[in-house]
Design a protein around this motif. Structure first.
Motif, mmCIF file in Angstrom:
data_model
loop_
_atom_site.group_PDB
_atom_site.id
_atom_site.type_symbol
_atom_site.label_atom_id
_atom_site.label_comp_id
_atom_site.label_asym_id
_atom_site.label_seq_id
_atom_site.Cartn_x
_atom_site.Cartn_y
_atom_site.Cartn_z
ATOM 1 N N UNK A 203 0.815 -1.214 0.000
ATOM 2 C CA UNK A 203 0.000 0.000 0.000
ATOM 3 C C UNK A 203 0.853 1.269 0.000
ATOM 4 N N UNK A 204 2.172 1.119 0.140
ATOM 5 C CA UNK A 204 3.089 2.259 0.128
ATOM 6 C C UNK A 204 3.762 2.365 -1.232
ATOM 7 N N UNK A 205 3.853 3.565 -1.762
ATOM 8 C CA UNK A 205 4.567 3.769 -3.030
ATOM 9 C C UNK A 205 5.309 5.092 -2.999
ATOM 10 N N UNK A 206 6.466 5.118 -3.666
ATOM 11 C CA UNK A 206 7.246 6.334 -3.872
ATOM 12 C C UNK A 206 7.428 6.503 -5.367
ATOM 13 N N UNK A 207 7.032 7.650 -5.907
ATOM 14 C CA UNK A 207 7.048 7.899 -7.342
ATOM 15 C C UNK A 207 7.806 9.182 -7.633
#
Length: 327
Positions: A203-207
């Motif tokens: 559920x965690x993302x870095x973009x």
């Protein structure tokens, strides 16, 4: 509480076919000054030029966005006046010598102390500390400070760190972001829209919002943070007497926060402004209202949850709830 989170100033993130297209200010026409318009994109690399057309009374003109927000700014026509989005008073923004915009839309400064950590949001299952860097100003008997990094604790004691490395001469084509998750260094490819998702917390993302120095951190159903690494320019230093030296550009983060599910018990420098019982006791008539009481928010380290107003308790349900939202 829901009314606060549904404010028209909220930052909206727009995705299409899995690709990040843009960040926009919701209801911008209603919140910007008359004649104002957003020019450029936070994700661009080129300097943006504000253009005002000829009208019956005023000749057309062009003006660059201010250097500290040269990719995107607000322009006012006629006259080509320009200023940064950080100056708009959008709730959740943290910019410069830290100027916070609370959930009530009021701006305030929180100077803290250089080389120390302060809790800016704290509640059950979520705690965010900010590490401050700075320069001491003996004439004003205080530190000039900026947010250099965030330490975020969430869920079942997960730890996310992202910050800006100390930089002598700033070159925006060189990535200066440092990122770790649960103690391991994370390297995200320097490509626009490059994304990293941990297998342990899907559920965690870095973009990346640009090839270098810009990211969006999203914990589904909990928060969205937009971060941009920027230096203090010589011009800024000369104007404000920041004292930038050749060995340190005072690189720091400009930030915007969007929270999706804060509880009524949330606290911290910024977090308390989202409480339904929050009463703003600052003198908002001043040009620089300052929140004092730094000792109440002081944390012993970037991942410590020991500030006086801490509310954090491990909450594994955060990851479970956000994962279900995707099913």
């Amino acid at each position: 509480m829901a009314a606060l989170l549904a404010r028209p100033w909220a930052i909206t993130i727009i995705f299409l076919s899995g690709c990040l297209l843009m960040v926009a200010v919701s209801a911008a026409n209603d919140t910007l000054p008359r004649g104002a318009k957003v020019f450029g994109s936070q994700f661009g690399k080129r300097d943006v030029l504000v253009t005002c057309q000829d009208d019956k009374k005023t000749k057309g003109c062009n003006a660059p966005c201010p250097h500290r927000c040269r990719n995107q700014c607000v322009g006012i026509c006629p006259g080509c006046k320009t200023f940064c989005l950080c100056d708009l008073g959008i709730p959740g923004y943290v910019c410069g010598d830290p100027r916070f915009t609370g959930a009530d839309g009021n701006n305030f400064y929180f100077h803290g102390k250089k080389d120390q950590d302060f809790c800016i949001v704290s509640e059950k299952g979520l705690h965010i500390n900010a590490h401050f860097i700075g320069k001491h100003n003996p004439e004003k008997n205080r530190d000039f400070t900026w947010v250099q990094a965030l330490g975020i604790m969430f869920g079942d004691n997960h730890q996310l760190y992202f910050g800006v490395e100390k930089t002598m001469t700033w070159d925006d084509s060189v990535d200066r972001l440092a990122i770790t998750f649960d103690g391991e260094q994370i390297n995200i490819p320097t490509d626009l829209n490059a994304k990293w998702i941990p297998t342990t917390v899907p559920s965690l993302s870095l973009t990346r919002t640009s090839e270098t120095n810009g990211i969006i951190v999203d914990l589904r159903g909990v928060f969205t943070i937009i971060a941009k690494a920027v230096p203090i320019t010589k011009k800024e230093s000369d104007i404000h007497s920041y004292g930038v030296t050749p060995d340190d550009s005072l690189a720091h983060l400009d930030l915007s926060f969007k929270f999706h599910s804060l509880s009524d018990d949330v606290h911290g420098v910024l977090g308390q402004t989202y409480r339904p019982d929050y009463v703003n006791k600052l003198d908002v008539r001043k040009n620089m209202p300052v929140m004092t009481g730094a000792d109440n928010y002081s944390s012993s380290s970037i991942f410590a949850t020991d500030c006086a107003v801490a509310r954090f308790r491990s909450n594994p349900e955060i990851a479970m709830v956000t994962e279900k939202a995707d099913n």
